[in-house]
Design a protein around this motif. Structure first.
Motif, PDB file in Angstrom:
ATOM      1  N   ILE A 270     -75.695  15.658  20.938  1.00  0.00           N
ATOM      2  CA  ILE A 270     -76.737  14.588  20.516  1.00  0.00           C
ATOM      3  C   ILE A 270     -76.276  13.273  19.947  1.00  0.00           C
ATOM      4  CG2 ILE A 270     -78.790  13.994  19.799  1.00  0.00           C
ATOM      5  CD1 ILE A 270     -79.427  17.269  19.982  1.00  0.00           C
ATOM      6  N   ILE A 271     -76.347  12.136  20.692  1.00  0.00           N
ATOM      7  CA  ILE A 271     -75.771  11.102  20.083  1.00  0.00           C
ATOM      8  C   ILE A 271     -77.230  10.088  19.939  1.00  0.00           C
ATOM      9  CG2 ILE A 271     -74.522   9.055  20.373  1.00  0.00           C
ATOM     10  CD1 ILE A 271     -73.016  10.589  22.613  1.00  0.00           C
ATOM     11  N   ARG A 272     -77.156   9.474  18.685  1.00  0.00           N
ATOM     12  CA  ARG A 272     -78.092   8.528  18.268  1.00  0.00           C
ATOM     13  C   ARG A 272     -77.529   7.263  17.378  1.00  0.00           C
ATOM     14  NH1 ARG A 272     -81.805  10.452  13.243  1.00  0.00           N
ATOM     15  NH2 ARG A 272     -82.018   8.192  13.004  1.00  0.00           N
ATOM     16  N   ARG A 273     -78.373   6.301  17.317  1.00  0.00           N
ATOM     17  CA  ARG A 273     -77.820   5.061  16.544  1.00  0.00           C
ATOM     18  C   ARG A 273     -77.736   5.767  14.808  1.00  0.00           C
ATOM     19  NH1 ARG A 273     -80.919   3.083  20.363  1.00  0.00           N
ATOM     20  NH2 ARG A 273     -82.765   3.256  19.015  1.00  0.00           N
ATOM     21  N   SER A 274     -76.720   5.294  14.284  1.00  0.00           N
ATOM     22  CA  SER A 274     -76.561   5.711  12.919  1.00  0.00           C
ATOM     23  C   SER A 274     -77.577   5.069  11.822  1.00  0.00           C
ATOM     24  CB  SER A 274     -74.991   5.481  12.509  1.00  0.00           C
ATOM     25  OG  SER A 274     -74.606   4.300  12.655  1.00  0.00           O
ATOM     26  N   SER A 275     -78.111   3.986  12.283  1.00  0.00           N
ATOM     27  CA  SER A 275     -78.876   3.190  11.480  1.00  0.00           C
ATOM     28  C   SER A 275     -80.467   3.427  11.981  1.00  0.00           C
ATOM     29  CB  SER A 275     -78.586   1.732  11.373  1.00  0.00           C
ATOM     30  OG  SER A 275     -78.560   1.080  12.761  1.00  0.00           O
ATOM     31  N   GLY A 276     -81.418   3.340  10.961  1.00  0.00           N
ATOM     32  CA  GLY A 276     -82.816   3.413  11.832  1.00  0.00           C
ATOM     33  C   GLY A 276     -83.268   4.925  11.558  1.00  0.00           C
ATOM     34  N   ALA A 277     -84.576   4.840  11.427  1.00  0.00           N
ATOM     35  CA  ALA A 277     -85.300   6.175  11.765  1.00  0.00           C
ATOM     36  C   ALA A 277     -85.827   6.314  13.340  1.00  0.00           C
ATOM     37  CB  ALA A 277     -86.560   6.182  10.992  1.00  0.00           C
ATOM     38  N   LEU A 278     -85.627   7.468  13.779  1.00  0.00           N
ATOM     39  CA  LEU A 278     -86.080   7.944  15.024  1.00  0.00           C
ATOM     40  C   LEU A 278     -87.632   7.590  15.089  1.00  0.00           C
ATOM     41  CD1 LEU A 278     -84.149  11.249  15.863  1.00  0.00           C
ATOM     42  CD2 LEU A 278     -83.815   8.643  16.812  1.00  0.00           C
ATOM     43  N   PRO A 279     -88.125   7.181  16.018  1.00  0.00           N
ATOM     44  CA  PRO A 279     -89.618   7.225  16.370  1.00  0.00           C
ATOM     45  C   PRO A 279     -90.148   8.528  16.166  1.00  0.00           C
ATOM     46  CG  PRO A 279     -88.592   5.745  18.071  1.00  0.00           C
ATOM     47  CD  PRO A 279     -87.675   6.594  17.091  1.00  0.00           C
ATOM     48  N   PRO A 280     -91.603   8.687  15.676  1.00  0.00           N
ATOM     49  CA  PRO A 280     -91.977  10.035  15.580  1.00  0.00           C
ATOM     50  C   PRO A 280     -92.134  11.003  16.568  1.00  0.00           C
ATOM     51  CG  PRO A 280     -93.429   8.338  14.495  1.00  0.00           C
ATOM     52  CD  PRO A 280     -92.416   7.711  15.374  1.00  0.00           C
ATOM     53  N   VAL A 281     -92.399  10.430  17.968  1.00  0.00           N
ATOM     54  CA  VAL A 281     -92.333  11.497  19.273  1.00  0.00           C
ATOM     55  C   VAL A 281     -90.932  11.740  19.362  1.00  0.00           C
ATOM     56  CG1 VAL A 281     -93.060  11.510  21.502  1.00  0.00           C
ATOM     57  CG2 VAL A 281     -94.503  10.342  19.923  1.00  0.00           C
ATOM     58  N   THR A 282     -89.957  10.744  19.284  1.00  0.00           N
ATOM     59  CA  THR A 282     -88.597  11.110  19.285  1.00  0.00           C
ATOM     60  C   THR A 282     -87.879  12.241  18.658  1.00  0.00           C
ATOM     61  OG1 THR A 282     -88.090   8.883  20.145  1.00  0.00           O
ATOM     62  CG2 THR A 282     -86.298  10.205  19.730  1.00  0.00           C
ATOM     63  N   ALA A 283     -88.535  12.331  17.434  1.00  0.00           N
ATOM     64  CA  ALA A 283     -88.169  13.197  16.065  1.00  0.00           C
ATOM     65  C   ALA A 283     -88.801  14.630  16.548  1.00  0.00           C
ATOM     66  CB  ALA A 283     -88.651  12.855  14.889  1.00  0.00           C
ATOM     67  N   LEU A 284     -90.010  14.868  17.225  1.00  0.00           N
ATOM     68  CA  LEU A 284     -90.413  15.767  17.712  1.00  0.00           C
ATOM     69  C   LEU A 284     -89.648  16.249  18.639  1.00  0.00           C
ATOM     70  CD1 LEU A 284     -92.732  17.902  17.531  1.00  0.00           C
ATOM     71  CD2 LEU A 284     -94.255  16.282  18.801  1.00  0.00           C
ATOM     72  N   PHE A 285     -89.185  15.626  19.861  1.00  0.00           N
ATOM     73  CA  PHE A 285     -88.648  15.812  20.740  1.00  0.00           C
ATOM     74  C   PHE A 285     -87.453  16.679  20.305  1.00  0.00           C
ATOM     75  CE2 PHE A 285     -85.569  15.301  24.358  1.00  0.00           C
ATOM     76  CZ  PHE A 285     -86.539  15.713  25.317  1.00  0.00           C
ATOM     77  N   LEU A 286     -86.504  15.868  19.518  1.00  0.00           N
ATOM     78  CA  LEU A 286     -85.357  16.553  19.182  1.00  0.00           C
ATOM     79  C   LEU A 286     -85.485  17.743  18.638  1.00  0.00           C
ATOM     80  CD1 LEU A 286     -82.289  15.811  18.828  1.00  0.00           C
ATOM     81  CD2 LEU A 286     -82.880  14.576  16.770  1.00  0.00           C
ATOM     82  N   THR A 287     -86.528  18.044  17.865  1.00  0.00           N
ATOM     83  CA  THR A 287     -86.825  19.305  17.186  1.00  0.00           C
ATOM     84  C   THR A 287     -87.045  20.412  18.242  1.00  0.00           C
ATOM     85  OG1 THR A 287     -87.704  18.295  15.130  1.00  0.00           O
ATOM     86  CG2 THR A 287     -88.303  20.652  15.776  1.00  0.00           C
ATOM     87  N   GLU A 288     -87.895  20.069  19.252  1.00  0.00           N
ATOM     88  CA  GLU A 288     -88.207  21.186  20.600  1.00  0.00           C
ATOM     89  C   GLU A 288     -87.034  21.075  21.105  1.00  0.00           C
ATOM     90  OE1 GLU A 288     -90.454  23.033  20.260  1.00  0.00           O
ATOM     91  OE2 GLU A 288     -91.586  21.751  18.895  1.00  0.00           O
ATOM     92  N   LEU A 289     -86.095  20.371  21.590  1.00  0.00           N
ATOM     93  CA  LEU A 289     -84.909  20.256  22.313  1.00  0.00           C
ATOM     94  C   LEU A 289     -83.970  21.519  21.753  1.00  0.00           C
ATOM     95  CD1 LEU A 289     -83.771  18.690  24.890  1.00  0.00           C
ATOM     96  CD2 LEU A 289     -82.584  17.129  23.157  1.00  0.00           C
ATOM     97  N   ARG A 290     -83.805  21.380  20.147  1.00  0.00           N
ATOM     98  CA  ARG A 290     -82.852  22.329  19.540  1.00  0.00           C
ATOM     99  C   ARG A 290     -83.761  23.656  19.781  1.00  0.00           C
ATOM    100  NH1 ARG A 290     -78.726  20.167  17.259  1.00  0.00           N
ATOM    101  NH2 ARG A 290     -78.647  17.913  16.364  1.00  0.00           N
ATOM    102  N   ARG A 291     -84.952  23.889  19.573  1.00  0.00           N
ATOM    103  CA  ARG A 291     -85.626  25.076  19.748  1.00  0.00           C
ATOM    104  C   ARG A 291     -85.390  25.579  21.210  1.00  0.00           C
ATOM    105  NH1 ARG A 291     -90.350  26.610  17.212  1.00  0.00           N
ATOM    106  NH2 ARG A 291     -90.669  24.506  16.610  1.00  0.00           N
TER     107      ARG A 291
END
Length: 305
Positions: A270-291
């Motif tokens: 999984i690749i993301r930009r090293s700076s800045g926070a993920l948008p809330p829905v993207t952060a939720l999606f990332l959690t569910e992707l790993r699940r």
């Protein structure tokens, strides 16, 4: 910056002015002011329009990233005000879309019914470039050995098995025929993902390990659906993750060649930009992707010490 991006996109002051909703003289003044501020010319004017200078080409990816970040900031503010649905922009290599992606999308929408998940397919190279421009928030891609572009953060995801896929009635699987060798595969046409894809790289390595020159594909597509349909109805061969074609294998439509010579393990990241926070829905999606990967029993990658 919007004026600069419009001129760079349309290569025309007139078209750019119409796009941003201002007069040509006003747009020209904005560009001139930006050039004066930076102390360099950004465009070369000619009879057919304009072209970015070397300075303009250097500024362009940074301007695109700034515009994308500003758009995300507005979306997050709207979400906090209750005016937005929440947006996740995801880049995924096609061979990963049929495994963990459907589960993750369904889980996110179940928890956030107003969310919009925008999914973009492409090769790993294309998606990393889109990530750098701010067009997607995260990328799921195969892991290459070379370092990624500066400003990107790579984290391990899971491993899957990739190998040669063919029709269940392919001549190579004919009853009484000896098990195929790597050289036997050279006599059949190949349909493959484009270059810039980890699977395409593994395809070449498969033949080079056997001392053979890799064949040149006769068909090229990023679509897993097209690859499986073509292989199922012809003598074409392809390379795909085994997990992607399990349904067709169980139905007796496709098969995978046995043997370590025709298969290998692929690491996804999984690749993301090293700076800045993920948008809330993207952060939720990332959690569910790993699940999703965990529930499917896909082996996680252990980071190197």
């Amino acid at each position: 910056m919007a004026a600069f991006l419009a001129v760079a996109r349309f290569r025309s002051i007139g078209k750019a002015a119409a796009f941003v909703g201002m007069s040509q003289p006003a747009l020209s003044r904005k560009i001139a002011a930006l050039e004066k501020r930076l102390g360099v010319p950004l465009f070369i004017r000619h009879a057919g329009g304009v072209e970015p200078t070397l300075y303009g080409q250097t500024l362009l990816p940074h301007a695109e990233a700034i515009a994308a970040e500003a758009g995300r900031a507005v979306a997050e503010i709207n979400e906090l005000r209750g005016a937005g649905r929440g947006l996740a922009s995801i880049g995924v290599v096609p061979s990963a879309t049929t495994t963990v992606l459907p589960f993750a999308v369904n889980r996110v929408i179940g928890q956030s019914p107003g969310a919009l998940i925008r999914i973009r397919e492409g090769t790993g190279e294309q998606l990393r470039a889109a990530l750098g421009r701010g067009e997607v928030d995260i990328v799921v891609s195969g892991r290459l050995d070379e370092p990624v572009e500066p400003g990107l953060l790579v984290t391990p995801f899971y491993e899957d098995r990739v190998g040669v896929v063919l029709s269940a009635t392919h001549p190579l699987l004919s009853e009484g025929r000896p098990p195929p060798m790597a050289a036997d595969l050279l006599g059949y046409p190949w349909a493959m993902a484009p270059k810039g894809n980890v699977i395409a790289f593994g395809f070449r390595e498969m033949f080079l390990r056997q001392g053979l020159e890799p064949p040149r594909p006769n068909a090229e597509t990023s679509s897993v659906h097209v690859l499986t349909r073509l292989v199922a109805s012809t003598d074409f061969l392809t390379v795909l993750p085994h997990d992607v074609v399990q349904q067709e294998i169980r139905a007796g439509i496709l098969s995978c060649l046995d043997g370590e010579a025709f298969a290998w393990r692929r690491s996804l990241v999984i690749i993301r930009r090293s700076s800045g926070a993920l948008p809330p829905v993207t952060a939720l999606f990332l959690t569910e992707l790993r699940r999703a990967a965990s529930l499917r029993g896909l082996p996680p990658i252990t980071p190197a010490p």
